[in-house]
Write an enzyme that holds these catalytic residues in place. Structure first.
Site, mmCIF file in Angstrom:
data_model
loop_
_atom_site.group_PDB
_atom_site.id
_atom_site.type_symbol
_atom_site.label_atom_id
_atom_site.label_comp_id
_atom_site.label_asym_id
_atom_site.label_seq_id
_atom_site.Cartn_x
_atom_site.Cartn_y
_atom_site.Cartn_z
ATOM 1 N N ARG A 177 10.786 -1.100 11.193
ATOM 2 C CA ARG A 177 9.646 -0.778 12.051
ATOM 3 C C ARG A 177 9.528 -1.779 13.203
ATOM 4 N NH1 ARG A 177 4.345 0.478 8.498
ATOM 5 N NH2 ARG A 177 3.394 -1.018 9.918
ATOM 6 N N ARG A 196 11.710 -5.087 5.026
ATOM 7 C CA ARG A 196 11.384 -3.667 4.817
ATOM 8 C C ARG A 196 12.303 -2.759 5.635
ATOM 9 N NH1 ARG A 196 5.438 -1.538 5.622
ATOM 10 N NH2 ARG A 196 5.641 -2.591 7.617
ATOM 11 N N ARG A 199 -0.627 -9.360 12.976
ATOM 12 C CA ARG A 199 -1.215 -8.345 12.083
ATOM 13 C C ARG A 199 -1.949 -9.028 10.922
ATOM 14 N NH1 ARG A 199 3.994 -5.184 10.758
ATOM 15 N NH2 ARG A 199 2.729 -4.099 9.204
ATOM 16 N N ARG A 226 -10.441 -0.030 7.945
ATOM 17 C CA ARG A 226 -9.930 -1.360 8.258
ATOM 18 C C ARG A 226 -10.968 -2.233 8.952
ATOM 19 N NH1 ARG A 226 -4.086 0.053 8.495
ATOM 20 N NH2 ARG A 226 -2.978 -1.886 8.803
ATOM 21 N N LYS A 270 0.836 -1.212 0.000
ATOM 22 C CA LYS A 270 0.000 0.000 0.000
ATOM 23 C C LYS A 270 0.869 1.260 0.000
ATOM 24 C CE LYS A 270 -2.221 -1.183 3.793
ATOM 25 N NZ LYS A 270 -1.500 -2.452 4.088
#
Ligand code: AP5
Length: 224
Positions: free
Chosen positions: A166, A133, A177, A94, A19
């Protein structure tokens, strides 16, 4: 109802589906303001605000922040002057409750969503993507150590800032998640399909620019 030529867009997808990566490209091409509830909440946490203090414990656990908190942030942001010709929502809504509240908020302003773009990526790829990431501490640009590495390890190509990982990208939190996504967010696919504004872009095993080609076909009206 959307006004002519408005692009009021939602990017929908699991954690790691791309996203944020696609949002960077959409903003550069279409000039839409990027409204990421994840970024807004992380800024609130970093700023030590009351919202940030409340959000942190949910985010650290990979759980959703309560609807009321997030809807308040989005309502305030949509009221700012730069959203009149459209906007790009990333990570919101969400839950079905968030989606219904967003519909009502937009309807009150005589507006509506024009596109919901679902980024569809197989689950095993999501875990690999999130593990690799890296983000720039200064400008926020995202990288992947294998799929989209910076020219110099640990350093942002754009501004020279330090890259970091993160806190919620550790494997256990990522698994939670993903479970939260399946239980609470995936029902939005059918919600928006029923409203005739859902478009699915396959995002698995593809380079970000290839995914973006599909996204532009959708936003330019060449794809169903
Ligand atoms: P948020 O920040 O929204 O995180 P998320 O939805 O979990 O999504 P991510 O940011 O992890 O992934 P992404 O889809 O943006 O992928 P990316 O482009 O970075 O939310 C964080 C937390 O905030 C939530 O857990 C919750 O607690 C809270 N929150 C936020 N919104 C909320 C809401 N509305 N309600 C309640 N709580 C809320 O890509 C991932 C990696 O893959 C990158 O390294 C990238 O380089 C790489 N990559 C991307 N595309 C490709 C590709 N095509 N091929 C190969 N690699 C790729």
């Amino acid at each position: 109802m959307a006004r002519p030529r408005e692009r009021n867009v939602v990017l929908l997808g699991a954690p790691g589906s791309g996203k944020g990566t696609q949002a960077e490209r959409i903003v550069a091409r279409y000039g839409l303001p990027h409204i990421s509830t994840g970024d807004m909440l992380r800024a609130a946490v970093a700023g030590g605000t009351e919202t940030g203090r409340e959000a942190k414990r949910y985010m650290d656990a990979g759980e959703l922040v309560p609807d009321e908190v997030v809807i308040g942030c989005v309502r305030e942001r949509l009221a700012e002057g730069d959203t009149g010709d459209g906007f790009l929502l990333d990570g919101f809504p969400r839950t079905i409750d968030q989606a219904e509240r967003l519909d009502a908020l937009l309807a009150d302003a005589g507006r509506g969503l024009t596109h919901v773009i679902q980024l569809d990526v197989p689950e095993d790829e999501l875990v690999e993507r999130l593990a690799g990431r890296r983000l720039c501490r200064v400008c926020g640009k995202g990288y992947h150590v294998v799929f989209d590495p910076p020219a110099r390890e640990g350093v942002c190509d754009v501004c020279g800032g330090e890259l970091y990982q993160r806190a919620d990208d550790d494997e256990a939190t990522v698994r939670n998640r993903l479970a939260v996504y399946r239980a609470q967010t995936e029902p939005l696919v059918e919600y928006y399909r029923g409203r005739g504004i859902l478009h699915t872009a396959s995002g698995g095993g593809k380079l970000p620019d290839e995914v973006f080609e599909r996204v532009t076909e959708i936003l330019d009206g060449a794809a169903s």
